[in-house]
Design an enzyme around this catalytic site. Structure first.
Site, mmCIF file in Angstrom:
data_model
loop_
_atom_site.group_PDB
_atom_site.id
_atom_site.type_symbol
_atom_site.label_atom_id
_atom_site.label_comp_id
_atom_site.label_asym_id
_atom_site.label_seq_id
_atom_site.Cartn_x
_atom_site.Cartn_y
_atom_site.Cartn_z
ATOM 1 C CG ASP A 78 -2.475 0.673 0.953
ATOM 2 O OD1 ASP A 78 -2.357 1.824 0.901
ATOM 3 O OD2 ASP A 78 -3.328 -0.078 0.914
ATOM 4 C CG HIS A 115 -5.343 4.148 0.737
ATOM 5 N ND1 HIS A 115 -4.815 2.571 0.689
ATOM 6 C CD2 HIS A 115 -6.534 4.005 -0.075
ATOM 7 C CE1 HIS A 115 -5.627 2.001 -0.012
ATOM 8 N NE2 HIS A 115 -6.820 2.743 -0.270
ATOM 9 C CB SER A 303 -9.497 0.626 -0.005
ATOM 10 O OG SER A 303 -8.523 0.702 -1.282
#
Length: 501
Positions: A78, A115, A303
């Site tokens: 990620d 994120h 996600s």
């Protein structure tokens, strides 16, 4: 055959040789229905906390039985994981930083986008204090491999390199071997999965015994690459509609649902999920209304749903450590009901049932990817560029790369040699100590390597310095990157409303 794989095989053979009668005896009197003591309730409009999510998926009941992901390693490819409270209790480590930011010491390993930290909190977050914050698998070991920069930009070849690294290092921690890989990433590359290089990378992980959990995408239409590969666990998002009862759940409007035969394998909560915030990150600066207090942030997308499913996979693997990636998928899929009025496609997860009943054994039989297809076709329109110069064609960020050459090396687990991937010097060769409660893999400078006639050492990374204060309350000095931004974002947050409620 490695020692761990040999032990796993021996264990699986021994378990299966006793037939299911032994396990059935141990489960005598245990009903697969949800625990009667678990009451459904409504949650507030600020979003679904992880307490809500754990209740929705019956992860809280599995935890009462002692299943918390302990002994299971999870790889998170990620945008990095910031050492904020909830991720510094010792179960998170930083593997290699393969992102563009790896060349900036103060940004190395850190999540300047926000994120990856949000995903990590959902998967394995845990507080040592009294807040009670817990992810789906709080006792799993999370290994972060950073590939995305401050705005999420990453080339598909960096993701391929990261998957290869996970496969080749899956047994480095014998107490927490990597069994699950979370990839909340996708491109719109449409080349067939039977040739697609990214499909080949995730299939190599699958063949190594690693379950690859991938987000379906947020376009509301076609499933993205590599989620369309049948060997991965593809996850769509549900809208929980403000309650912990799954009878009113719906497929979230942004979810890429695909078309038969390739539709999401699972649907898990993905609308308005409250997880950890990175103060001053790109997402935090861009969406201040998504903040929940000082520590948390609301995010929507496949996600988030993928992170929920990844944590659930670790919990189930602790219960049945001999499950193959195929049987893990089938067992999770068979545990819950269809979404709403649907009678086909993916189902929701019920970890109460999954940990109380016999697992569902299955095996996918069919063709596999050769990996010899076009790298450019695997990218689709997810192109990174610097100063208007795009990275296109059959090449990675360092130079020309033949997919057939890489595919052979990846299959043989020889694409990495020390800190070099396919001969490219990308990272260090071992651990470089612990900082802020997280262990870190050593770094390596890319200077002397040219791309688009520019040396990496000549690139000026503007306004991208972290302050010297503790991470629990640190802010970035301004929005990362200033006027110099890598374009191309492929992380699967909800399009059109990224990070918003």
């Amino acid at each position: 055959m490695t020692g761990r794989r040999a032990r796993m095989r021996q264990y699986a053979v021994a378990v299966m040789a006793t037939a299911t009668a032994t396990v059935a005896t141990a489960l005598t009197g245990v009903t697969p229905a949800r625990a009667a003591s678990v009451a459904d309730y409504s949650f507030n409009d600020a979003g679904a906390t992880l307490t809500d999510v754990r209740r929705i998926t019956r992860d809280d009941v599995a935890a009462q039985r002692g299943y918390t992901g302990k002994g299971i390693g999870i790889a998170l490819i990620d945008t990095g994981v910031a050492p904020v409270e909830g991720l510094t209790s010792g179960n998170v480590a930083n593997g290699p930083d393969l992102s563009f930011e790896s060349q900036v010491a103060n940004l190395r390993w850190r999540d300047t986008y926000g994120h990856g930290t949000h995903m990590a909190g959902i998967i394995a977050g845990r507080d040592t204090g009294a807040s009670g914050f817990k992810g789906m698998a709080p006792d799993a070991k999370l290994l972060s491999i950073k590939v995305g920069a401050a705005n999420g930009a990453v080339d598909v070849t960096q993701v391929m390199a990261a998957v290869d690294w996970v496969v080749e290092h899956r047994d480095d921690d014998p107490r927490n071997p990597i069994r699950v890989l979370n990839l909340s990433y996708g491109t719109d590359g449409v080349s067939s999965w039977t040739k697609n290089p990214l499909s080949h990378a995730v299939q190599n992980a699958y063949r190594a015994g690693i379950a690859v959990v991938v987000s379906s995408g947020n376009t509301g239409g076609a499933i993205t690459n590599p989620a369309f590969d049948p060997y991965v666990i593809t996850v769509g998002a549900t809208d929980m509609r403000g309650t912990t009862a799954y009878t009113d759940d719906q497929i979230a409007s942004f979810t890429s649902v695909g078309a038969a035969p390739r539709v999401p394998d699972l649907y898990t909560p993905g609308r308005s999920i409250v997880s950890l915030r990175v103060p001053g990150s790109m997402a935090d600066a861009g969406y201040p209304s998504a903040r929940v207090g000082d520590r948390y942030f609301v995010g929507s997308g496949t996600s988030q749903a993928t992170a929920v499913a990844t944590g659930a996979a670790a919990v189930l693997l602790q219960r049945y450590p001999w499950l193959t990636p195929d049987s893990l998928k089938c067992t999770l899929r068979e545990s819950g009901p269809y979404v709403g009025a649907a009678t086909s496609g993916g189902r929701m997860i019920d970890l109460d049932r999954a940990t109380a009943k016999l697992p569902t054994l299955c095996k996918l039989v069919g063709p596999q990817s050769t990996g010899t297809g076009s790298i450019q076709e695997a990218r689709g329109t997810s192109i990174v560029s610097l100063d208007g110069v795009p990275l296109v064609g059959e090449r990675d960020i360092f130079g020309p790369l033949r997919s057939a050459t890489w595919a052979a090396a990846s299959t043989a687990h020889r694409s990495w040699q020390g800190g070099e991937w396919m001969g490219r010097p990308m990272t260090g060769t071992g651990w470089a100590g612990t900082q802020y409660g997280q262990a870190n893999w050593a770094a390596r400078q890319w200077s002397g390597t040219n791309w688009a006639a520019r040396a990496w050492s000549d690139i000026d990374w503007d306004d991208a310095t972290w302050t010297n204060r503790g991470w629990s309350n640190t802010l970035v000095n301004g929005v990362p990157w200033g006027a110099r931004t890598w374009s191309g974002v492929s992380w699967q947050h909800a399009s059109g409303g990224a990070w918003m409620k």
